[in-house]
Motif scaffolding. Structure first.
Motif, PDB file in Angstrom:
ATOM      1  N   ARG A 248       0.830  -1.205   0.000  1.00  0.00           N
ATOM      2  CA  ARG A 248       0.000   0.000   0.000  1.00  0.00           C
ATOM      3  C   ARG A 248       0.867   1.259   0.000  1.00  0.00           C
ATOM      4  O   ARG A 248       0.598   2.215  -0.731  1.00  0.00           O
ATOM      5  N   PHE A 249       1.911   1.254   0.835  1.00  0.00           N
ATOM      6  CA  PHE A 249       2.766   2.429   0.923  1.00  0.00           C
ATOM      7  C   PHE A 249       3.471   2.711  -0.397  1.00  0.00           C
ATOM      8  O   PHE A 249       3.462   3.845  -0.893  1.00  0.00           O
ATOM      9  N   TRP A 250       4.087   1.699  -0.985  1.00  0.00           N
ATOM     10  CA  TRP A 250       4.870   1.916  -2.188  1.00  0.00           C
ATOM     11  C   TRP A 250       3.987   2.251  -3.392  1.00  0.00           C
ATOM     12  O   TRP A 250       4.374   3.042  -4.261  1.00  0.00           O
ATOM     13  N   LEU A 251       2.778   1.671  -3.473  1.00  0.00           N
ATOM     14  CA  LEU A 251       1.877   2.009  -4.562  1.00  0.00           C
ATOM     15  C   LEU A 251       1.351   3.435  -4.424  1.00  0.00           C
ATOM     16  O   LEU A 251       1.188   4.143  -5.426  1.00  0.00           O
ATOM     17  N   ALA A 252       1.086   3.868  -3.187  1.00  0.00           N
ATOM     18  CA  ALA A 252       0.613   5.240  -2.972  1.00  0.00           C
ATOM     19  C   ALA A 252       1.705   6.253  -3.275  1.00  0.00           C
ATOM     20  O   ALA A 252       1.437   7.363  -3.739  1.00  0.00           O
ATOM     21  N   ARG A 253       2.956   5.880  -3.032  1.00  0.00           N
ATOM     22  CA  ARG A 253       4.094   6.772  -3.243  1.00  0.00           C
ATOM     23  C   ARG A 253       4.451   6.914  -4.723  1.00  0.00           C
ATOM     24  O   ARG A 253       4.971   7.950  -5.155  1.00  0.00           O
ATOM     25  N   LEU A 254       4.168   5.889  -5.504  1.00  0.00           N
ATOM     26  CA  LEU A 254       4.676   5.799  -6.870  1.00  0.00           C
ATOM     27  C   LEU A 254       4.255   6.944  -7.788  1.00  0.00           C
ATOM     28  O   LEU A 254       5.114   7.521  -8.482  1.00  0.00           O
ATOM     29  N   PRO A 255       2.975   7.348  -7.866  1.00  0.00           N
ATOM     30  CA  PRO A 255       2.612   8.427  -8.802  1.00  0.00           C
ATOM     31  C   PRO A 255       3.359   9.732  -8.539  1.00  0.00           C
ATOM     32  O   PRO A 255       3.798  10.398  -9.484  1.00  0.00           O
ATOM     33  N   LYS A 256       3.491  10.107  -7.274  1.00  0.00           N
ATOM     34  CA  LYS A 256       4.190  11.343  -6.932  1.00  0.00           C
ATOM     35  C   LYS A 256       5.651  11.291  -7.363  1.00  0.00           C
ATOM     36  O   LYS A 256       6.175  12.234  -7.965  1.00  0.00           O
ATOM     37  N   MET A 257       6.327  10.169  -7.064  1.00  0.00           N
ATOM     38  CA  MET A 257       7.735  10.053  -7.420  1.00  0.00           C
ATOM     39  C   MET A 257       7.907   9.939  -8.937  1.00  0.00           C
ATOM     40  O   MET A 257       8.870  10.467  -9.500  1.00  0.00           O
ATOM     41  N   ALA A 258       6.972   9.270  -9.618  1.00  0.00           N
ATOM     42  CA  ALA A 258       7.052   9.149 -11.074  1.00  0.00           C
ATOM     43  C   ALA A 258       6.853  10.508 -11.738  1.00  0.00           C
ATOM     44  O   ALA A 258       7.484  10.806 -12.760  1.00  0.00           O
TER      45      ALA A 258
END
Length: 345
Positions: A248-258
């Motif tokens: 959950r954490f890494w999927l939520a973080r991904l759009p912002k970092m991408a």
């Protein structure tokens, strides 16, 4: 408008040393000669700055200089909240008393103007050898030293049993060293975001707190095994909860970092990236509604994978999205290979 500096330290001697540390750090930042006998080495320089300071052969210190924040936040920290420097000091005192799991705090200082608005603030602590060694490499799945995961799992379990929560428990905020007996000692840094509870953490709370500590699934599974044993919990249940929170954490973080990656590498603005990303999501969703093996589904899945490889794969460092949708594994960073024109652009 004259600024004043408010100092708070563990005692009078510490307060005088804190004044000296700030004076030396500001001299270093200004590019002027340091006071005789002092050394100042930058550890990190960004919006906040971190320095190692030492006078002669005396024990060294770490000084964190918090930069100015926006006016609304300055007003909040000045009149309603507590500055990061003050929180760091108070939390470090409590953490040091309860577990010794941080560098010994020295004191903090706040620069305020005539109206009491907060400017810069500073937090100082003792230097420990561990300051140079965080757990980033091991958390990414690179080979950890013998006994490292075992010791780390016990350390975090003991914190959670005592109700101690570091709200930003990331690899860069956990430092370690080995003592003369070869045993691991861990230290928490960046302690302005802490919570001290009167009870041990529940499984859900522990899983959420640990979710950002590792970017490698195998490392987290090994850590969960040790953690479950120390808490007296069932291993499979504990591991499953930690992995679910981790994804959950890494999927939520991904759009912002991408989005940051797309702007940095391809010069794509936030609005443009958002449009492309929404297109990716829609095609991915529609594909799941179509019959497996159908031509249309194949086209949509191929488009989605091309977008993933171009914009998301580099920031999907936990490979959570790649595993979930069966995307290819890309060895090179997307901008290092020949750029492809995604059908979602």
């Amino acid at each position: 408008m004259n600024d004043r500096v408010i100092y708070r330290a563990i005692d009078g001697v510490a307060q005088r040393r804190l004044c000296e540390l700030i004076e030396v750090a500001e001299a270093f930042r200004s590019g002027v000669s340091l006071p005789t006998g002092w050394q100042c080495t930058p550890i990190y320089e960004g919006r906040n700055m971190l320095y190692r300071l030492q006078y002669g052969s005396e024990p060294a210190y770490v000084l964190k200089c918090f930069g100015r924040v926006s006016l609304p936040r300055r007003i909040y920290y000045s009149y309603l909240g507590v500055s990061k420097a003050k929180r760091s000091y108070l939390h470090a005192l409590q953490l040091d008393f309860l577990s010794g799991a941080t560098a010994r705090p020295l004191g903090y200082a706040e620069q305020r103007d005539t109206w009491g608005l907060l400017g810069r603030s500073y937090y100082a602590s003792a230097w420990v050898d561990a300051t140079e060694y965080d757990i980033h490499a091991h958390a990414r799945g690179l080979t950890a030293p013998m006994g490292f995961v075992e010791s780390l799992g016990r350390f975090i379990a003991n914190l959670h049993i005592a109700g101690i929560v570091h709200r930003d428990l990331s690899p860069g905020n956990v430092l370690y060293r080995r003592d003369e007996r070869g045993e691991y000692q861990f230290y928490l840094v960046d302690v302005n975001r802490m919570a001290f509870r009167s009870r041990p953490l529940s499984l859900a709370e522990a899983a959420k707190n640990l979710s950002r500590l590792a970017s490698n699934r195998s490392f987290l599974v090994a850590l969960a095994t040790v953690y479950a044993r120390e808490r007296g919990w069932e291993q499979l249940t504990t591991t499953s909860a930690l992995l679910e929170a981790y994804e959950r954490f890494w999927l939520a973080r991904l759009p912002k970092m991408a989005a940051r990656y797309a702007r940095r590498v391809y010069g794509i603005g936030l609005v443009d990236f958002a449009r492309r990303y929404l297109g990716y999501l829609s095609r991915r969703t529609i594909a799941t509604l179509l019959a497996k093996g159908s031509r249309r589904r194949g086209i949509l899945e191929a488009d989605a994978e091309r977008f993933y490889l171009e914009y998301l794969s580099y920031e999907d460092i936990s490979h959570t999205l790649r595993r979930r949708y069966g995307y290819s594994y890309r060895l090179l960073r997307p901008h290092q290979s020949q750029s492809t024109q995604s059908g979602l652009s």
